[in-house]
Design a protein around this motif. Structure first.
Motif, PDB file in Angstrom:
ATOM      1  N   VAL A  19     -21.449  13.014  -4.652  1.00 22.00           N
ATOM      2  CA  VAL A  19     -19.993  13.255  -5.183  1.00 22.00           C
ATOM      3  C   VAL A  19     -18.971  12.898  -4.054  1.00 22.00           C
ATOM      4  CG1 VAL A  19     -18.318  14.775  -5.844  1.00 22.00           C
ATOM      5  CG2 VAL A  19     -20.758  14.477  -6.773  1.00 22.00           C
ATOM      6  N   ALA A  20     -19.328  13.223  -2.817  1.00 27.31           N
ATOM      7  CA  ALA A  20     -18.299  12.883  -1.872  1.00 27.31           C
ATOM      8  C   ALA A  20     -18.142  11.212  -1.522  1.00 27.31           C
ATOM      9  CB  ALA A  20     -18.558  13.551  -0.485  1.00 27.31           C
ATOM     10  N   LEU A  21     -19.225  10.802  -1.491  1.00 31.25           N
ATOM     11  CA  LEU A  21     -19.387   9.309  -1.348  1.00 31.25           C
ATOM     12  C   LEU A  21     -18.748   8.288  -2.555  1.00 31.25           C
ATOM     13  CD1 LEU A  21     -20.314   6.940   0.629  1.00 31.25           C
ATOM     14  CD2 LEU A  21     -22.479   6.880  -0.753  1.00 31.25           C
ATOM     15  N   LEU A  22     -18.899   8.917  -3.792  1.00 30.13           N
ATOM     16  CA  LEU A  22     -18.157   8.272  -4.870  1.00 30.13           C
ATOM     17  C   LEU A  22     -16.587   8.395  -4.633  1.00 30.13           C
ATOM     18  CD1 LEU A  22     -18.651   6.692  -7.522  1.00 30.13           C
ATOM     19  CD2 LEU A  22     -18.467   9.166  -8.653  1.00 30.13           C
ATOM     20  N   CYS A  24     -14.966   8.893  -2.063  1.00 30.42           N
ATOM     21  CA  CYS A  24     -14.561   8.137  -0.809  1.00 30.42           C
ATOM     22  C   CYS A  24     -14.416   6.553  -1.264  1.00 30.42           C
ATOM     23  CB  CYS A  24     -15.404   8.129   0.398  1.00 30.42           C
ATOM     24  SG  CYS A  24     -15.329   9.619   1.330  1.00 30.42           S
ATOM     25  N   CYS A  25     -15.357   6.297  -1.991  1.00 27.07           N
ATOM     26  CA  CYS A  25     -15.223   4.563  -2.558  1.00 27.07           C
ATOM     27  C   CYS A  25     -14.048   4.496  -3.473  1.00 27.07           C
ATOM     28  CB  CYS A  25     -16.474   4.367  -3.513  1.00 27.07           C
ATOM     29  SG  CYS A  25     -17.804   4.384  -2.062  1.00 27.07           S
ATOM     30  N   LEU A  26     -14.206   5.290  -4.461  1.00 23.00           N
ATOM     31  CA  LEU A  26     -12.624   5.272  -5.279  1.00 23.00           C
ATOM     32  C   LEU A  26     -11.302   5.269  -4.762  1.00 23.00           C
ATOM     33  CD1 LEU A  26     -13.910   7.765  -8.144  1.00 23.00           C
ATOM     34  CD2 LEU A  26     -13.640   5.139  -8.231  1.00 23.00           C
ATOM     35  N   SER A  27     -11.349   6.221  -3.533  1.00 20.99           N
ATOM     36  CA  SER A  27      -9.987   6.375  -2.695  1.00 20.99           C
ATOM     37  C   SER A  27      -9.992   5.033  -1.946  1.00 20.99           C
ATOM     38  CB  SER A  27     -10.131   7.412  -1.720  1.00 20.99           C
ATOM     39  OG  SER A  27     -10.273   8.456  -2.272  1.00 20.99           O
ATOM     40  N   LEU A  28     -10.772   4.375  -1.356  1.00 19.02           N
ATOM     41  CA  LEU A  28     -10.745   3.054  -0.720  1.00 19.02           C
ATOM     42  C   LEU A  28     -10.213   2.220  -1.670  1.00 19.02           C
ATOM     43  CD1 LEU A  28     -13.661   3.282   1.996  1.00 19.02           C
ATOM     44  CD2 LEU A  28     -11.058   3.211   2.166  1.00 19.02           C
ATOM     45  N   ALA A  29     -10.921   1.957  -2.939  1.00 19.63           N
ATOM     46  CA  ALA A  29     -10.451   1.092  -4.022  1.00 19.63           C
ATOM     47  C   ALA A  29      -8.954   0.885  -4.104  1.00 19.63           C
ATOM     48  CB  ALA A  29     -11.440   1.060  -5.260  1.00 19.63           C
ATOM     49  N   PHE A  30      -8.748   2.424  -4.658  1.00 17.62           N
ATOM     50  CA  PHE A  30      -7.255   2.394  -4.893  1.00 17.62           C
ATOM     51  C   PHE A  30      -6.163   1.933  -3.597  1.00 17.62           C
ATOM     52  CE2 PHE A  30      -8.495   5.871  -8.254  1.00 17.62           C
ATOM     53  CZ  PHE A  30      -8.104   4.958  -9.266  1.00 17.62           C
ATOM     54  N   ILE A  31      -6.801   2.237  -2.398  1.00 17.98           N
ATOM     55  CA  ILE A  31      -5.839   1.968  -1.430  1.00 17.98           C
ATOM     56  C   ILE A  31      -5.971   0.552  -1.102  1.00 17.98           C
ATOM     57  CG2 ILE A  31      -5.680   1.707   1.199  1.00 17.98           C
ATOM     58  CD1 ILE A  31      -7.012   4.717   1.241  1.00 17.98           C
ATOM     59  N   ALA A  32      -6.961  -0.204  -1.400  1.00 20.28           N
ATOM     60  CA  ALA A  32      -7.013  -1.803  -1.343  1.00 20.28           C
ATOM     61  C   ALA A  32      -6.045  -2.093  -2.635  1.00 20.28           C
ATOM     62  CB  ALA A  32      -8.500  -2.248  -1.527  1.00 20.28           C
ATOM     63  N   LEU A  33      -5.970  -1.493  -3.710  1.00 22.50           N
ATOM     64  CA  LEU A  33      -5.259  -2.123  -4.997  1.00 22.50           C
ATOM     65  C   LEU A  33      -3.711  -1.803  -4.723  1.00 22.50           C
ATOM     66  CD1 LEU A  33      -6.987  -0.954  -7.805  1.00 22.50           C
ATOM     67  CD2 LEU A  33      -6.846  -3.448  -7.248  1.00 22.50           C
ATOM     68  N   TYR A  34      -3.372  -0.801  -3.902  1.00 29.16           N
ATOM     69  CA  TYR A  34      -2.006  -0.553  -3.473  1.00 29.16           C
ATOM     70  C   TYR A  34      -1.269  -1.319  -2.327  1.00 29.16           C
ATOM     71  CZ  TYR A  34      -1.603   3.075  -7.108  1.00 29.16           C
ATOM     72  OH  TYR A  34      -1.644   3.820  -8.350  1.00 29.16           O
ATOM     73  N   LEU A  35      -2.470  -1.866  -1.488  1.00 28.43           N
ATOM     74  CA  LEU A  35      -2.116  -2.586  -0.204  1.00 28.43           C
ATOM     75  C   LEU A  35      -1.830  -4.292  -0.665  1.00 28.43           C
ATOM     76  CD1 LEU A  35      -3.617  -0.927   2.475  1.00 28.43           C
ATOM     77  CD2 LEU A  35      -1.227  -0.754   1.969  1.00 28.43           C
ATOM     78  N   ARG A  36      -2.213  -4.580  -1.903  1.00 30.63           N
ATOM     79  CA  ARG A  36      -2.292  -6.076  -2.327  1.00 30.63           C
ATOM     80  C   ARG A  36      -0.671  -6.492  -2.052  1.00 30.63           C
ATOM     81  NH1 ARG A  36      -5.818  -9.129  -6.367  1.00 30.63           N
ATOM     82  NH2 ARG A  36      -7.006  -7.731  -5.419  1.00 30.63           N
ATOM     83  N   PRO A  37       0.453  -5.801  -2.832  1.00 26.33           N
ATOM     84  CA  PRO A  37       1.488  -6.392  -2.553  1.00 26.33           C
ATOM     85  C   PRO A  37       1.991  -6.602  -1.178  1.00 26.33           C
ATOM     86  CG  PRO A  37       1.722  -4.699  -4.217  1.00 26.33           C
ATOM     87  CD  PRO A  37       0.312  -4.728  -3.411  1.00 26.33           C
ATOM     88  N   VAL A  38       1.594  -5.708  -0.399  1.00 28.53           N
ATOM     89  CA  VAL A  38       2.211  -5.797   1.095  1.00 28.53           C
ATOM     90  C   VAL A  38       1.361  -6.999   1.572  1.00 28.53           C
ATOM     91  CG1 VAL A  38       1.863  -4.545   3.530  1.00 28.53           C
ATOM     92  CG2 VAL A  38       2.280  -3.388   1.592  1.00 28.53           C
TER      93      VAL A  38
END
Length: 77
Positions: A19-22, A24-38
């Motif tokens: 569950v913790a790994l899942l 973490c993966c979801l958090s990193l995916a959201f961070i990657a999506l929000y950094l796309r405009p930058v």
């Protein structure tokens, strides 16, 4: 029959780690999506600076200021 695994016993450590790994993966995916405009802005800045430096034969710092709209504040004399 002493070595047969008990089906009702759960390994909570493995479940918690999964569950913790899942999460973490979801958090990193959201961070990657929000950094796309930058990332797109940075690419545009690189293109703008390269064009300004090539066009005016000025230093890179001048191209950065011009692309940021601050060239009137820092005029080179």
């Amino acid at each position: 029959m002493a070595n047969t695994p008990d089906i009702k016993t759960l390994d909570w450590t493995k479940i918690f780690n999964g569950v913790a790994l899942l999460l973490c993966c979801l958090s990193l995916a959201f961070i990657a999506l929000y950094l796309r405009p930058v990332a797109q802005w940075a690419t545009n800045q690189n293109v703008c600076v390269a064009q300004e430096v090539a066009k005016s034969q000025a230093p890179i710092s001048w191209g950065v200021r011009k692309c940021n709209g601050r060239s009137k504040v820092y005029q080179v004399k």
